[in-house]
Design an enzyme around this catalytic site. Structure first.
Site, mmCIF file in Angstrom:
data_model
loop_
_atom_site.group_PDB
_atom_site.id
_atom_site.type_symbol
_atom_site.label_atom_id
_atom_site.label_comp_id
_atom_site.label_asym_id
_atom_site.label_seq_id
_atom_site.Cartn_x
_atom_site.Cartn_y
_atom_site.Cartn_z
ATOM 1 N N SER A 3 0.830 -1.162 0.313
ATOM 2 C CA SER A 3 0.035 0.049 0.034
ATOM 3 C C SER A 3 0.920 1.212 0.226
ATOM 4 C CB SER A 3 -0.622 0.216 0.666
ATOM 5 O OG SER A 3 -0.422 -0.373 2.457
ATOM 6 N N HIS A 16 -5.289 -3.824 -2.722
ATOM 7 C CA HIS A 16 -5.343 -2.696 -3.362
ATOM 8 C C HIS A 16 -5.132 -3.166 -4.862
ATOM 9 C CE1 HIS A 16 -4.274 0.401 -0.928
ATOM 10 N NE2 HIS A 16 -3.714 -0.011 0.205
ATOM 11 N N LYS A 30 -12.117 0.614 -2.054
ATOM 12 C CA LYS A 30 -11.142 0.813 -3.005
ATOM 13 C C LYS A 30 -11.661 1.119 -4.451
ATOM 14 C CE LYS A 30 -7.635 0.263 1.140
ATOM 15 N NZ LYS A 30 -7.138 -0.329 1.670
HETATM 16 C C1 LIG Z 1 -7.389 -0.219 3.708
HETATM 17 C C2 LIG Z 1 -6.131 -1.649 3.607
HETATM 18 C C3 LIG Z 1 -7.091 -2.659 4.551
HETATM 19 C C4 LIG Z 1 -8.200 -2.973 4.971
HETATM 20 O O1 LIG Z 1 -9.472 -1.998 4.269
HETATM 21 P P1 LIG Z 1 -10.719 -1.061 4.885
HETATM 22 O O2 LIG Z 1 -11.606 -1.799 3.930
HETATM 23 O O3 LIG Z 1 -10.197 -0.108 4.514
HETATM 24 O O4 LIG Z 1 -10.500 -1.472 6.366
HETATM 25 C C5 LIG Z 1 -6.314 -4.222 4.306
HETATM 26 N N1 LIG Z 1 -5.079 -3.803 3.098
HETATM 27 C C6 LIG Z 1 -4.442 -3.141 2.658
HETATM 28 C C7 LIG Z 1 -2.937 -3.945 2.358
HETATM 29 C C8 LIG Z 1 -5.221 -2.013 2.826
HETATM 30 O O5 LIG Z 1 -4.536 -1.435 2.376
#
Ligand SMILES: *Cc1c(COP(=O)(O)O)cnc(C)c1O
Length: 409
Positions: free
Chosen positions: A192, A220, A251
């Site tokens: 990320s 992502h 996302k």
């Molecule tokens: C954003 C993210 C999450 C969490 O997802 P949400 O639906 O926002 O709680 C999990 N893993 C990674 C790598 C992320 O970037």
């Protein structure tokens, strides 16, 4: 009532006095964070604290967060299923919209079954903790997301952190762990902050060789990578060899919620043992309905992800030509390493003055001395916008913002 609160408030919060000094300590190191308010919808441009800015801060990679088709799907579900879910899925919170979405995700992912969680964070933390325990070992990439790290801690398993993307290091650790009851390798697939990909074919081979479970977090990458948008595992052609796959609806899919997919038995086990699943209220059915609409768009409009990744490649190469250190990104997440936390925030402020929102990322999100600007490219960032942005970056290149040791950390 207000009288009793105000008369006692002086003493009431005294035990929290340490918080003020900790906060000023954070501020002194350029690490104190503050909130902004977004007006209107998420998109390629946004209004932040009343100012209109080009938005390089969201994870709305495919531009679906404000898509009318998602909004319409949510509205239809509101009319038929109301707003709240009222209970955890196991009691009576699981609606038809949730069931349809779980089926849709399983089909999209080419898996026997899928399970919805209230968030991607909950999916990761709950799944790791349901798969391993005190007698087990988890092997975790050093750059994994906080939710995976917390899952490892909750599991109370032994945690072996391997150097980021380093399969030789992982192999060494695996060799030393043969007495464990169960072993689990866990990794983000698209990291990320660094925007690079996990070496999934090698991780699959190692998990086979050592008989470990392999869990990947495509947060992502879902909707962005792979021929069908399933993520990095599909991109590398190892989709069928992943035991446990996590994705998020928050996302590229433009909504909220997380999911796990894999075998029917895996999903049954998580329904029984993943605590954030068992003890948390199901997301509102309208959220599930919008996510299903988003999945259909990912399936029917592959050009969105193709265009996004093409533009990302072109932007990376032009920023690199200007001399910005971008590290190992090969994706729509483009880090610009500034290293110093104060400098990264100054650079972010200068970009905002010129109309661009590019968040600075500081510890504890990244290790000390590795602060970066995190540019997140979305489908609505057209060439004209990117040309203007590159011009602004060119102007800042001569400023005091370039790390003395230009290069990745
Ligand atoms: C954003 C993210 C999450 C969490 O997802 P949400 O639906 O926002 O709680 C999990 N893993 C990674 C790598 C992320 O970037």
């Amino acid at each position: 009532m207000s009288k009793s609160i105000s008369s006692s408030s002086g003493n009431k919060f005294a035990p929290l006095g340490w918080v003020d000094s900790e906060l000023s300590e954070l501020a002194q190191h350029g690490l104190r964070r503050s909130l902004r308010i977004r007006g209107g919808a998420q998109g390629a441009t946004i209004r932040l604290d009343g100012r209109e800015l080009i938005n390089f801060g969201s994870n709305d990679y495919l531009g679906l967060a404000a898509d009318g088709r998602l909004v319409a799907a949510a509205r239809r579900a509101l009319d038929s299923e109301g707003w709240g879910s009222g209970a955890s899925p196991l009691i009576c919170g699981r609606s038809e919209a949730h069931a349809r979405l779980e089926e849709g995700i399983a089909e999209f992912e080419g898996c026997p079954a899928a399970l919805l969680f209230p968030s991607g964070f909950a999916a990761n933390a709950g799944t790791v903790a349901a798969l391993v325990g005190r007698e087990d070992v988890v092997f975790s990439d050093a750059s994994n997301h906080a939710s995976l790290i917390d899952g490892c801690r909750l599991a109370r398993a032994e945690i072996q952190v391997y150097r980021h993307g380093d399969c030789d290091h992982l192999r060494t650790l695996l060799k030393q762990s043969s007495s464990a009851r169960r072993r689990l390798i866990v990794t983000d697939t698209l990291f990320s902050m660094d925007g690079d990909l996990a070496p999934l074919p090698q991780l699959v081979a190692l998990s086979d060789e050592f008989g470990c479970m392999l869990m990947v977090d495509e947060a992502h990458a879902t909707g962005v990578f792979g021929k069908n948008g399933r993520g990095v595992a599909e991109h590398f052609g190892v989709d069928a060899q992943i035991d446990i796959k996590v994705g998020t609806l928050s996302k590229a899919l433009g909504g909220a919620g997380g999911f796990v997919c894999g075998s029917r038995a895996l999903v049954d086990w998580l329904q029984n043992r993943a605590r954030p699943y068992v003890y948390s209220t199901a997301q509102p059915p309208a959220v599930a309905a919008a996510a299903l609409a988003a999945l259909h768009i990912v399936e029917s409009e592959p050009q969105r992800r193709a265009e996004l990744l093409q533009r990302a490649e072109s932007l990376r190469s032009q920023l690199a030509t200007q001399g910005w250190p971008l590290g190992t990104s090969t994706s729509q997440i483009i880090p610009i390493y500034v290293n110093d936390a104060h400098r990264v925030m100054q650079l972010s402020t200068r970009l905002a003055e010129q109309g661009f929102y590019v968040p600075g990322i500081r510890p504890p999100t990244v290790p000390a001395g590795q602060s970066l600007l995190r540019l997140s490219l979305c489908h609505g960032h057209h060439d004209v916008i990117l040309a203007r942005f590159l011009q602004a970056m060119h102007g800042l290149r001569e400023g005091p913002f370039v790390s003395q040791k230009a290069g990745t950390p």
